[in-house]
Design an enzyme around this catalytic site. Structure first.
Site, PDB file in Angstrom:
ATOM      1  N   ASP A   6     189.392  38.452  42.646  1.00 57.50           N
ATOM      2  CA  ASP A   6     190.476  38.532  43.690  1.00 57.50           C
ATOM      3  C   ASP A   6     191.414  37.534  43.481  1.00 57.50           C
ATOM      4  O   ASP A   6     191.342  36.573  42.769  1.00 57.50           O
ATOM      5  CB  ASP A   6     189.978  38.990  44.979  1.00 57.50           C
ATOM      6  CG  ASP A   6     191.162  39.188  45.940  1.00 57.50           C
ATOM      7  OD1 ASP A   6     191.983  40.122  45.335  1.00 57.50           O
ATOM      8  OD2 ASP A   6     191.431  38.577  47.059  1.00 57.50           O
ATOM      9  N   SER A   7     192.611  37.916  43.912  1.00 56.71           N
ATOM     10  CA  SER A   7     193.689  36.678  43.933  1.00 56.71           C
ATOM     11  C   SER A   7     193.225  35.852  44.835  1.00 56.71           C
ATOM     12  O   SER A   7     193.818  34.644  44.747  1.00 56.71           O
ATOM     13  CB  SER A   7     194.925  37.286  44.441  1.00 56.71           C
ATOM     14  OG  SER A   7     194.793  37.736  45.713  1.00 56.71           O
ATOM     15  N   CYS A  69     190.811  43.672  43.664  1.00 51.17           N
ATOM     16  CA  CYS A  69     192.001  43.382  44.145  1.00 51.17           C
ATOM     17  C   CYS A  69     192.869  44.498  43.770  1.00 51.17           C
ATOM     18  O   CYS A  69     192.726  45.134  42.736  1.00 51.17           O
ATOM     19  CB  CYS A  69     192.575  42.372  43.335  1.00 51.17           C
ATOM     20  SG  CYS A  69     194.074  41.976  43.441  1.00 51.17           S
ATOM     21  N   GLU A 154     194.748  33.870  54.028  1.00 53.86           N
ATOM     22  CA  GLU A 154     194.572  32.960  53.065  1.00 53.86           C
ATOM     23  C   GLU A 154     194.431  31.496  53.993  1.00 53.86           C
ATOM     24  O   GLU A 154     193.557  30.811  53.636  1.00 53.86           O
ATOM     25  CB  GLU A 154     195.428  32.667  51.855  1.00 53.86           C
ATOM     26  CG  GLU A 154     195.154  33.697  50.820  1.00 53.86           C
ATOM     27  CD  GLU A 154     193.967  33.470  49.968  1.00 53.86           C
ATOM     28  OE1 GLU A 154     193.433  32.425  49.724  1.00 53.86           O
ATOM     29  OE2 GLU A 154     193.300  34.615  49.839  1.00 53.86           O
ATOM     30  N   CYS A 186     194.288  46.803  50.487  1.00 57.23           N
ATOM     31  CA  CYS A 186     194.407  45.261  50.135  1.00 57.23           C
ATOM     32  C   CYS A 186     192.965  44.801  50.568  1.00 57.23           C
ATOM     33  O   CYS A 186     192.542  45.030  51.685  1.00 57.23           O
ATOM     34  CB  CYS A 186     195.299  44.573  50.695  1.00 57.23           C
ATOM     35  SG  CYS A 186     195.423  42.792  50.500  1.00 57.23           S
ATOM     36  N   HIS A 188     192.098  41.771  51.311  1.00 54.14           N
ATOM     37  CA  HIS A 188     192.345  41.110  52.532  1.00 54.14           C
ATOM     38  C   HIS A 188     192.331  41.419  53.760  1.00 54.14           C
ATOM     39  O   HIS A 188     191.760  40.901  54.544  1.00 54.14           O
ATOM     40  CB  HIS A 188     193.631  39.895  52.394  1.00 54.14           C
ATOM     41  CG  HIS A 188     193.536  39.113  51.268  1.00 54.14           C
ATOM     42  ND1 HIS A 188     193.660  39.247  49.825  1.00 54.14           N
ATOM     43  CD2 HIS A 188     193.548  37.629  51.212  1.00 54.14           C
ATOM     44  CE1 HIS A 188     193.572  38.212  49.180  1.00 54.14           C
ATOM     45  NE2 HIS A 188     193.567  37.179  50.046  1.00 54.14           N
TER      46      HIS A 188
HETATM   47  N1  DGL Z   1     193.274  41.345  47.853  1.00 49.78           N
HETATM   48  C1  DGL Z   1     194.392  41.714  46.991  1.00 49.78           C
HETATM   49  C2  DGL Z   1     194.669  42.956  46.871  1.00 49.78           C
HETATM   50  O1  DGL Z   1     193.976  43.739  47.318  1.00 49.78           O
HETATM   51  C3  DGL Z   1     195.792  40.819  47.361  1.00 49.78           C
HETATM   52  C4  DGL Z   1     196.803  40.525  46.217  1.00 49.78           C
HETATM   53  C5  DGL Z   1     197.870  39.320  46.551  1.00 49.78           C
HETATM   54  O2  DGL Z   1     197.186  38.310  46.538  1.00 49.78           O
HETATM   55  O3  DGL Z   1     198.859  39.714  46.975  1.00 49.78           O
HETATM   56  O4  DGL Z   1     195.776  43.494  46.462  1.00 49.78           O
END
Ligand code: DGL
Length: 263
Positions: A6-7, A69, A154, A186, A188
């Site tokens: 993931d990011s 992600c 984050e 997302c 997150h």
């Molecule tokens: N968890 C990522 C997603 O599902 C977040 C992406 C981001 O860093 O903006 O899209």
């Protein structure tokens, strides 16, 4: 070895659910905390990041990789599959669409409203709207980009006043004009599920990719692995707060390593 990336820390919501269903499944995780958020970046940049991370995970023995992600799955999955034919990719969007499909079949209403929240890149890609429209029932889909949420999550700010206000702003349309389902587009966002449910009320059913993806993995990946390898969680930037947050999300002590990345 199952790779997940993931990011940032969002994909941990998926890793956590996979470990609940398959405690012995060895995982290697990569969270690109140094370059997070990805959702405001160009498609070609997101493709480059995901390509680099995939190479890294392959180098750590992963042959099945979960793109945990939505942003990356929306923009880069086809490219990744072509670039790495030796890897089987799994994403976090298909299982959510499948779950909504099942919900729609069982729902007696002839017309359903679905809301989607996600990053700017995911919403602009139109992937959820496209996929939901072909499910075969009368549905209206409204999607809202929430670019301020990932940076707050984050930082570990999920239960403070400011994220609550930001969230209430993003969700105000869904409150005024209630939807039947809200998709957390997302990885997150499951970390904000409680405040989201509080803002929207109990009537709106919230569907996140964390559990749905874990269930799909359980179905699609054979369980015949050797359980001896230890899980490793790599991140491109770490500090003590982030380490604490990672342990908190995973609900146990995990092996965390920093793998700095040159941009
Ligand atoms: N968890 C990522 C997603 O599902 C977040 C992406 C981001 O860093 O903006 O899209």
């Amino acid at each position: 070895m199952l790779g997940i990336f993931d990011s940032g820390i969002g994909g941990l919501t998926v890793a956590r659910e996979i470990k609940k269903i398959r405690p012995n499944q060895p995982l290697v995780y990569f969270g690109d905390t140094a370059r997070c958020p990805w959702g405001d970046k160009k498609a070609r940049t997101i493709k480059r990041y995901t390509e680099e991370i995939t190479e890294f995970l392959i180098g750590r023995g992963a042959r099945e990789i979960v793109i945990a992600c939505n942003t990356s799955a929306a923009l880069a999955e086809k490219y990744l599959q072509k670039r790495f034919p030796c890897v089987r990719f799994h994403n976090v969007i298909d299982p959510v669409i499948a779950r909504i499909g099942a919900e729609l079949k069982n729902n007696k209403k002839s017309f359903l409203k679905i809301g989607v929240i996600g990053t700017r890149a995911t919403v602009q890609s139109g992937i959820f709207k496209r996929r939901l429209k072909i499910l075969g029932k009368n549905v209206s889909v409204s999607a809202r980009a929430c670019p301020r949420l990932v940076p707050l999550i984050e930082k570990g700010e999920t239960d403070k006043k400011i994220p609550g206000l930001v969230l209430a702003g993003y969700l105000s349309d869904f409150r005024k004009n209630p939807v039947d389902y809200l998709i957390l587009g997302c990885t997150h966002y499951p970390l904000l599920k409680k405040p989201i449910q509080e803002i929207l009320g109990k009537k709106i059913k919230i569907i996140g990719s964390d559990r749905e993806t874990a269930r799909a993995i359980e179905k699609n990946i054979p369980a015949g692995f050797k359980a001896k390898r230890k899980d490793v969680f790599y991140f491109s930037r770490l500090d003590s707060r982030k380490r604490e947050l990672i342990q908190k999300i995973m609900g146990r002590k995990v092996l965390i390593k920093e793998k700095p990345w040159k941009d």
